[in-house]
Design a protein around this motif. Structure first.
Motif, PDB file in Angstrom:
ATOM      1  N   GLN A  14       0.846  -1.203   0.000  1.00  0.00           N
ATOM      2  CA  GLN A  14       0.000   0.000   0.000  1.00  0.00           C
ATOM      3  C   GLN A  14       0.884   1.257   0.000  1.00  0.00           C
ATOM      4  OE1 GLN A  14      -3.784   0.135   0.540  1.00  0.00           O
ATOM      5  NE2 GLN A  14      -3.350   2.212  -0.222  1.00  0.00           N
ATOM      6  N   ALA A  15       1.961   1.205   0.754  1.00  0.00           N
ATOM      7  CA  ALA A  15       2.866   2.372   0.803  1.00  0.00           C
ATOM      8  C   ALA A  15       3.497   2.616  -0.572  1.00  0.00           C
ATOM      9  CB  ALA A  15       3.944   2.141   1.857  1.00  0.00           C
ATOM     10  N   LEU A  16       3.865   1.540  -1.243  1.00  0.00           N
ATOM     11  CA  LEU A  16       4.413   1.684  -2.601  1.00  0.00           C
ATOM     12  C   LEU A  16       3.355   2.254  -3.548  1.00  0.00           C
ATOM     13  CD1 LEU A  16       6.287  -1.740  -2.865  1.00  0.00           C
ATOM     14  CD2 LEU A  16       7.381   0.512  -2.805  1.00  0.00           C
ATOM     15  N   PHE A  17       2.140   1.761  -3.380  1.00  0.00           N
ATOM     16  CA  PHE A  17       1.020   2.200  -4.221  1.00  0.00           C
ATOM     17  C   PHE A  17       0.726   3.687  -4.016  1.00  0.00           C
ATOM     18  CE2 PHE A  17      -3.675   2.778  -4.322  1.00  0.00           C
ATOM     19  CZ  PHE A  17      -3.919   2.503  -5.649  1.00  0.00           C
ATOM     20  N   ASP A  18       0.805   4.110  -2.760  1.00  0.00           N
ATOM     21  CA  ASP A  18       0.459   5.502  -2.441  1.00  0.00           C
ATOM     22  C   ASP A  18       1.550   6.494  -2.837  1.00  0.00           C
ATOM     23  OD1 ASP A  18      -1.971   4.794  -1.369  1.00  0.00           O
ATOM     24  OD2 ASP A  18      -1.206   4.609   0.691  1.00  0.00           O
ATOM     25  N   ASP A  19       2.728   6.003  -3.053  1.00  0.00           N
ATOM     26  CA  ASP A  19       3.870   6.900  -3.264  1.00  0.00           C
ATOM     27  C   ASP A  19       3.923   7.356  -4.726  1.00  0.00           C
ATOM     28  OD1 ASP A  19       6.199   8.262  -3.414  1.00  0.00           O
ATOM     29  OD2 ASP A  19       7.507   6.535  -2.987  1.00  0.00           O
ATOM     30  N   LEU A  20       3.395   8.523  -4.982  1.00  0.00           N
ATOM     31  CA  LEU A  20       3.359   9.027  -6.357  1.00  0.00           C
ATOM     32  C   LEU A  20       4.673   9.699  -6.765  1.00  0.00           C
ATOM     33  CD1 LEU A  20      -0.298  10.376  -6.543  1.00  0.00           C
ATOM     34  CD2 LEU A  20       0.621   8.262  -7.502  1.00  0.00           C
ATOM     35  N   SER A  21       5.659   9.653  -5.895  1.00  0.00           N
ATOM     36  CA  SER A  21       7.001  10.125  -6.286  1.00  0.00           C
ATOM     37  C   SER A  21       7.925   8.954  -6.599  1.00  0.00           C
ATOM     38  CB  SER A  21       7.615  10.979  -5.175  1.00  0.00           C
ATOM     39  OG  SER A  21       6.899  12.180  -5.071  1.00  0.00           O
ATOM     40  N   PHE A  22       7.406   7.759  -6.460  1.00  0.00           N
ATOM     41  CA  PHE A  22       8.135   6.538  -6.823  1.00  0.00           C
ATOM     42  C   PHE A  22       9.465   6.432  -6.071  1.00  0.00           C
ATOM     43  CE2 PHE A  22       5.414   7.871 -10.306  1.00  0.00           C
ATOM     44  CZ  PHE A  22       4.618   6.755 -10.464  1.00  0.00           C
ATOM     45  N   GLY A  23       9.359   6.593  -4.759  1.00  0.00           N
ATOM     46  CA  GLY A  23      10.553   6.584  -3.909  1.00  0.00           C
ATOM     47  C   GLY A  23      11.375   5.320  -4.042  1.00  0.00           C
ATOM     48  N   ALA A  24      10.696   4.178  -4.166  1.00  0.00           N
ATOM     49  CA  ALA A  24      11.435   2.911  -4.236  1.00  0.00           C
ATOM     50  C   ALA A  24      12.304   2.878  -5.495  1.00  0.00           C
ATOM     51  CB  ALA A  24      10.458   1.730  -4.230  1.00  0.00           C
ATOM     52  N   ALA A  25      11.738   3.318  -6.590  1.00  0.00           N
ATOM     53  CA  ALA A  25      12.501   3.313  -7.841  1.00  0.00           C
ATOM     54  C   ALA A  25      13.628   4.344  -7.781  1.00  0.00           C
ATOM     55  CB  ALA A  25      11.578   3.593  -9.017  1.00  0.00           C
ATOM     56  N   ARG A  26      13.347   5.467  -7.159  1.00  0.00           N
ATOM     57  CA  ARG A  26      14.390   6.489  -7.013  1.00  0.00           C
ATOM     58  C   ARG A  26      15.555   5.937  -6.172  1.00  0.00           C
ATOM     59  NH1 ARG A  26      12.951  11.834  -8.227  1.00  0.00           N
ATOM     60  NH2 ARG A  26      10.763  12.058  -8.796  1.00  0.00           N
ATOM     61  N   GLU A  27      15.186   5.249  -5.096  1.00  0.00           N
ATOM     62  CA  GLU A  27      16.246   4.690  -4.231  1.00  0.00           C
ATOM     63  C   GLU A  27      17.064   3.651  -4.986  1.00  0.00           C
ATOM     64  OE1 GLU A  27      14.407   3.175  -0.672  1.00  0.00           O
ATOM     65  OE2 GLU A  27      13.532   5.150  -0.273  1.00  0.00           O
ATOM     66  N   TRP A  28      16.372   2.848  -5.758  1.00  0.00           N
ATOM     67  CA  TRP A  28      17.090   1.832  -6.552  1.00  0.00           C
ATOM     68  C   TRP A  28      18.092   2.526  -7.475  1.00  0.00           C
ATOM     69  CZ3 TRP A  28      17.817   1.082 -11.727  1.00  0.00           C
ATOM     70  CH2 TRP A  28      18.407  -0.134 -12.114  1.00  0.00           C
ATOM     71  N   LYS A  29      17.641   3.581  -8.109  1.00  0.00           N
ATOM     72  CA  LYS A  29      18.514   4.270  -9.060  1.00  0.00           C
ATOM     73  C   LYS A  29      19.705   4.921  -8.337  1.00  0.00           C
ATOM     74  CE  LYS A  29      18.641   7.641 -12.776  1.00  0.00           C
ATOM     75  NZ  LYS A  29      17.924   8.457 -13.745  1.00  0.00           N
ATOM     76  N   ALA A  30      19.428   5.480  -7.182  1.00  0.00           N
ATOM     77  CA  ALA A  30      20.486   6.206  -6.463  1.00  0.00           C
ATOM     78  C   ALA A  30      21.500   5.273  -5.809  1.00  0.00           C
ATOM     79  CB  ALA A  30      19.852   7.114  -5.409  1.00  0.00           C
ATOM     80  N   ALA A  31      21.146   4.009  -5.704  1.00  0.00           N
ATOM     81  CA  ALA A  31      22.005   3.079  -4.955  1.00  0.00           C
ATOM     82  C   ALA A  31      23.319   2.778  -5.670  1.00  0.00           C
ATOM     83  CB  ALA A  31      21.236   1.782  -4.692  1.00  0.00           C
ATOM     84  N   ALA A  32      23.396   3.014  -6.940  1.00  0.00           N
ATOM     85  CA  ALA A  32      24.656   2.770  -7.669  1.00  0.00           C
ATOM     86  C   ALA A  32      24.758   3.751  -8.827  1.00  0.00           C
ATOM     87  CB  ALA A  32      24.701   1.324  -8.192  1.00  0.00           C
ATOM     88  N   ALA A  33      25.975   4.145  -9.092  1.00  0.00           N
ATOM     89  CA  ALA A  33      26.177   5.117 -10.167  1.00  0.00           C
ATOM     90  C   ALA A  33      25.825   4.499 -11.521  1.00  0.00           C
ATOM     91  CB  ALA A  33      27.635   5.580 -10.176  1.00  0.00           C
ATOM     92  N   GLY A  34      25.286   5.307 -12.385  1.00  0.00           N
ATOM     93  CA  GLY A  34      25.032   4.861 -13.756  1.00  0.00           C
ATOM     94  C   GLY A  34      23.762   4.063 -13.947  1.00  0.00           C
ATOM     95  N   ARG A  35      22.971   3.906 -12.904  1.00  0.00           N
ATOM     96  CA  ARG A  35      21.736   3.138 -13.067  1.00  0.00           C
ATOM     97  C   ARG A  35      20.701   3.936 -13.859  1.00  0.00           C
ATOM     98  NH1 ARG A  35      20.303  -0.309  -7.554  1.00  0.00           N
ATOM     99  NH2 ARG A  35      21.717  -2.027  -8.025  1.00  0.00           N
ATOM    100  N   ARG A  36      19.901   3.233 -14.611  1.00  0.00           N
ATOM    101  CA  ARG A  36      18.878   3.878 -15.431  1.00  0.00           C
ATOM    102  C   ARG A  36      17.511   3.238 -15.163  1.00  0.00           C
ATOM    103  NH1 ARG A  36      22.626   6.722 -16.431  1.00  0.00           N
ATOM    104  NH2 ARG A  36      23.695   7.138 -18.413  1.00  0.00           N
ATOM    105  N   VAL A  37      16.481   4.042 -15.360  1.00  0.00           N
ATOM    106  CA  VAL A  37      15.104   3.569 -15.175  1.00  0.00           C
ATOM    107  C   VAL A  37      14.336   3.772 -16.478  1.00  0.00           C
ATOM    108  CG1 VAL A  37      12.948   3.925 -13.897  1.00  0.00           C
ATOM    109  CG2 VAL A  37      15.148   4.114 -12.704  1.00  0.00           C
ATOM    110  N   VAL A  38      13.630   2.729 -16.891  1.00  0.00           N
ATOM    111  CA  VAL A  38      12.814   2.822 -18.112  1.00  0.00           C
ATOM    112  C   VAL A  38      11.358   2.558 -17.750  1.00  0.00           C
ATOM    113  CG1 VAL A  38      12.373   1.883 -20.413  1.00  0.00           C
ATOM    114  CG2 VAL A  38      14.733   2.128 -19.599  1.00  0.00           C
ATOM    115  N   ALA A  39      10.545   3.586 -17.927  1.00  0.00           N
ATOM    116  CA  ALA A  39       9.120   3.449 -17.613  1.00  0.00           C
ATOM    117  C   ALA A  39       8.382   2.816 -18.791  1.00  0.00           C
ATOM    118  CB  ALA A  39       8.529   4.819 -17.296  1.00  0.00           C
ATOM    119  N   TYR A  40       7.236   2.279 -18.487  1.00  0.00           N
ATOM    120  CA  TYR A  40       6.383   1.727 -19.551  1.00  0.00           C
ATOM    121  C   TYR A  40       4.927   1.835 -19.130  1.00  0.00           C
ATOM    122  CZ  TYR A  40       6.158  -2.358 -16.501  1.00  0.00           C
ATOM    123  OH  TYR A  40       5.952  -3.178 -15.423  1.00  0.00           O
TER     124      TYR A  40
END
Lengths: 391, 439
Positions: A14-40
């Protein structure tokens, strides 16, 4: 450490669902240099290609009921569905500013045209309209699709800054195969005992898979299944229904709850078909692009966004969903102005009418607030099934 | 021959519609095609139903088949003000109020006897040729028709120009479908063997007519414009977009039309309207989107009464973008059909559509862009507000937005449209920074 309960897992989802800033994905990206996110967007993209490039696939399904759309309404007329406007709002307000690429799959003209809008508004983002064949002959549609996949593979590799090797693809296939198996298991479990895995929960568990890396989602699915199996919950005298038409713009979560509370167990649905698009495991040997192509052509879900070349098979999938899940009726719930769902519905209704499967239909928007009509309609439908259906 | 127009104001005197030779010719062609379609029991020719974008008329003719276009039937019924009843009928039968009104007008028409404009019933098609080009609804429309007619259906999937270009892969895919799916289906249904030289001949004929069509459309670059490229334009595209592309009749029609326009240019005349020559041209507009058909004359009148002439339109490119240089090519027949399909306006991505409209604004010296947004056509409408912003930004010219529908009379509000148009014309005047020129 004790095994997590369904309540704890659902709270996390529910917390992931409610988070419209996509914190989990942001954290994943920030965890290592050069990471990329592709939405669909819905309805299907081969997420394996994104994953094999070391990037995070991020499913975007609009902004739901909790975002007041301000900017998006300036881009769309009142007679166009809500998902493109709330998605644009997410983009314009910076909520997707960490996204490096965006795939817009072939589903309808609105999502198709949104790809063009995205190209103009976000010129630094890699934007691609992902076309899939509507011809399912391996030598015709298959040849076309393999080349399209290969071109996408190369574009994603450029975005990632590294090649997508066959081995990396096969490793991704294995992870997504596991994911699909777990999702199938979850659906089978729910169909067997829907009171132990309510749709309002399974929805959130699936929805988490839109924002989490597949490795984490696999664990989450396994944990939820284990927890649900371990917990007893009261069984209600509900009817069993298939929910159809909810594959793109999502209904508010409260609508799913309202359907259940009004006396319907949802034993099958077409939420987030990207999790269930491919019906069987992808082979982890051989040419991976050919494997993706073959799976799409001859082993993928049927849906209103896909052409059925054989008239005698048209709409049979709804009947199969009813039979395979021992459903007693179908609720067609379509987003307002949704061409794939609303144009498909009369054909599905005919198939059901031929064998006397009861059905009802209504429309919604992702921010529908008035759920009383849904409760009344679904409740009456459930009552009529309970009272009048042949046992 | 003259036809009395629908009266717009009860007190206004009824005027006779002016008809030129090309109009008479086109009317005869359309009537003849409907007569052929409604007499198949007598002559035995087979019928293919298909769509305007991605229309493969030359190929259909190779099999001695007739071409029936459900979109055109819906338009005819819209202009004859009977589409509303058909739409209501389809909605009664469970079709949503939210979806394409062409589809519902067609399904309602079938439910009520499938009567053609000549008063006779249309035949059941022998083949549904689903040219899936630039519009998602096409796919569902023909799946729905297949349920009605239970006839063979063949799909030609035309990939969308999502990245603003066509690729070899896309072209090969279409050609392969033509060879392996479409042509064999046409052979099976018609019993006629495919002859590629026959196709080449039709394509050669098409290219001749296309040259003249482009000349006619581009004549609106002149001031005053001798044509209206939207309200008049929908008639000019008629033969090429429908069942006549590739026929000597179409070539002759465009020859006649071109001669008429040359004469209008020589005389310095403006477009011909249902009420005669348009006298003053105060506003030169580019229009994006299809017209409304149920109140077509009333809609048009709102423009010419105020001196607004449409010099270029996107709708007249929905069945082919010939003004961008494309011609059917007899030396590459199937590849040429593929290129044609990929190039139609609604198969181009939004940035390409914006580029094209900007080009029209510039080359046709337009005063502004008007968008007629169609309620039930997502292919055109989704993204039009973005188009409006971008074209305004790039050209510095004012743009405006009106909303109507294709063939659903419930969504044409004359007062609203007229108010918006009048405000828009005032905006153009203000933008010019001077009083409007004398009428």
């Amino acid at each position: 450490m004790p095994a997590p309960t369904t309540a704890a897992l659902v709270t996390r989802c529910q917390a992931l669902f409610d988070d419209l800033s996509f914190g989990a994905a942001r954290e994943w990206k920030a965890a290592a240099a050069g990471r990329r996110v592709v939405a669909y967007m819905p309805i299907y993209v081969p997420r394996e290609l994104i994953h094999a490039a070391g990037m995070l696939p991020l499913g975007i399904l609009g902004a739901g009921e909790n975002l007041e759309v301000i900017h998006g309404d300036a881009y769309y007329q009142s007679y166009i569905c809500r998902i493109p406007r709330s998605t644009l709002d997410l983009g314009i307000t910076g909520r997707l500013d960490f996204v490096d690429g965006f795939l817009f799959p072939s589903i309808c003209d609105v999502i198709r045209n949104l790809s063009g809008i995205w190209k103009i508004l976000f010129p630094k983002v890699y934007v691609h309209y992902f076309d899939v064949p509507q011809n399912f002959d391996p030598e015709v549609g298959g040849v076309f699709y393999r080349q399209e996949l290969q071109e996408l593979r190369e574009a994603l590799a450029r975005l990632a800054g590294r090649p997508i090797t066959d081995d990396a693809l096969r490793a991704s296939f294995a992870l997504y195969n596991q994911n699909r198996r777990l999702v199938r298991e979850l659906y089978a479990f729910r169909a067997g005992a829907p009171w132990r895995a309510p749709a309002s929960e399974t929805y959130l568990v699936l929805r988490a898979g839109m924002v989490l890396p597949v490795e984490e989602h696999n664990q989450l699915l396994a944990d939820y299944l284990a927890a649900a199996r371990a917990e007893e919950r009261p069984r209600r005298d509900n009817c069993r229904i298939v929910l159809n038409g909810v594959f793109c713009e999502q209904p508010p979560l409260s609508m799913i709850k309202a359907i259940e509370m009004s006396g319907c167990y949802i034993v099958d649905d077409d939420f987030m078909l990207v999790h269930r698009w491919l019906l069987e495991d992808l082979p982890v040997t051989g040419d991976p692009i050919a494997a993706l192509s073959t799976a799409f052509l001859s082993g993928s879900t049927e849906n209103g966004a896909k052409y059925q070349p054989r008239q005698e098979l048209k709409g049979q999938y709804i009947l199969e969903a009813v039979r395979a899940n021992a459903a007693e009726g179908v609720i067609f719930a379509a987003p307002s102005f949704c061409d794939p769902a609303l144009l498909e519905r009369p054909m599905l209704e005919k198939v059901l009418d031929r064998v006397d499967v009861p059905h009802i239909g209504f429309k919604y928007a992702e921010n529908s607030a008035q759920l009383q009509p849904v409760r009344e309609q679904a409740g009456t439908f459930a009552d009529s099934i309970k009272l009048w259906s042949t046992p | 021959m003259t036809v009395k127009p629908a009266s717009l104001r009860p007190q206004a005197p009824v005027r006779e519609v002016v008809k030129e030779a090309s109009m008479v010719k086109q009317k005869e062609m359309i009537a003849r095609n409907y007569d052929l379609l409604t007499s198949t029991a007598e002559h035995g020719r087979k019928v293919a139903s298909t769509f305007v974008p991605g229309n493969l008329n030359e190929l259909i003719m190779c099999f001695d088949m007739l071409n029936n276009l459900p979109e055109i039937n819906a338009i005819q019924n819209g202009m004859r003000k009977i589409s509303g009843d058909y739409i209501t009928e389809a909605e009664k039968r469970g079709h949503s109020e939210d979806v394409c009104t062409y589809v519902k007008a067609d399904l309602g028409m079938i439910a009520k006897g499938n009567v053609s404009p000549n008063g006779k019933p249309l035949p059941r098609p022998d083949l549904l040729l689903l040219s899936y080009t630039g519009c998602f609804t096409f796919m569902k429309w023909f799946e729905l028709l297949r349920e009605e007619y239970k006839c063979p259906t063949v799909m030609l999937h035309v990939p969308y120009q999502g990245d603003g270009e066509t690729t070899r892969n896309m072209r090969d895919y279409i050609v392969k479908q033509l060879k392996q799916e479409v042509i064999p289906a046409l052979e099976r249904v018609s019993g006629v063997k495919f002859d590629i030289d026959r196709l080449r001949g039709y394509l050669r004929e098409s290219a001749r007519a296309e040259d003249d069509l482009v000349w006619v459309l581009e004549s609106a670059k002149q001031t005053p414009a001798p044509i209206d490229a939207y309200f008049g334009g929908v008639y000019y595209i008629g033969p090429i977009f429908t069942a006549f592309r590739g026929t000597p009749d179409a070539t002759e029609y465009y020859r006649l039309l071109r001669a008429e326009i040359e004469e209008r240019l020589r005389l310095g005349l403006g477009p011909i309207t249902p009420e005669g020559d348009m006298k003053s041209q105060k506003y030169r507009l580019v229009v994006e989107g299809p017209p409304n058909w149920t109140s077509f004359r009333e809609f048009w009148k709102m423009f010419y009464d105020d001196g607004a002439v449409v010099v270029a339109s996107s709708y007249t490119k929905v069945g082919g973008t010939y003004d961008l240089g494309f011609r059917h090519d007899p030396d590459h027949p199937l590849e040429s059909l593929a290129d044609y399909c990929m190039g139609v306006y609604t198969n181009r991505n939004l940035p390409q559509r914006i580029d094209l409209l900007e080009k029209y604004m510039d080359e046709y010296q337009a005063d502004g862009l008007l968008i007629n947004s169609i309620k039930s056509c997502n292919s055109f409408s989704a993204g039009q507000l973005m188009i409006m912003r971008e074209v305004e930004k790039r050209t510095g010219k004012p743009a405006a937005f009106i909303e109507t529908d294709l063939v659903d009379p419930r969504y044409f509000s004359a007062a609203n449209v007229k108010n918006r148009l009048e405000s828009y014309f005032q905006m153009i005047d203000q933008k010019r920074g001077s009083a409007p020129s004398a009428a």
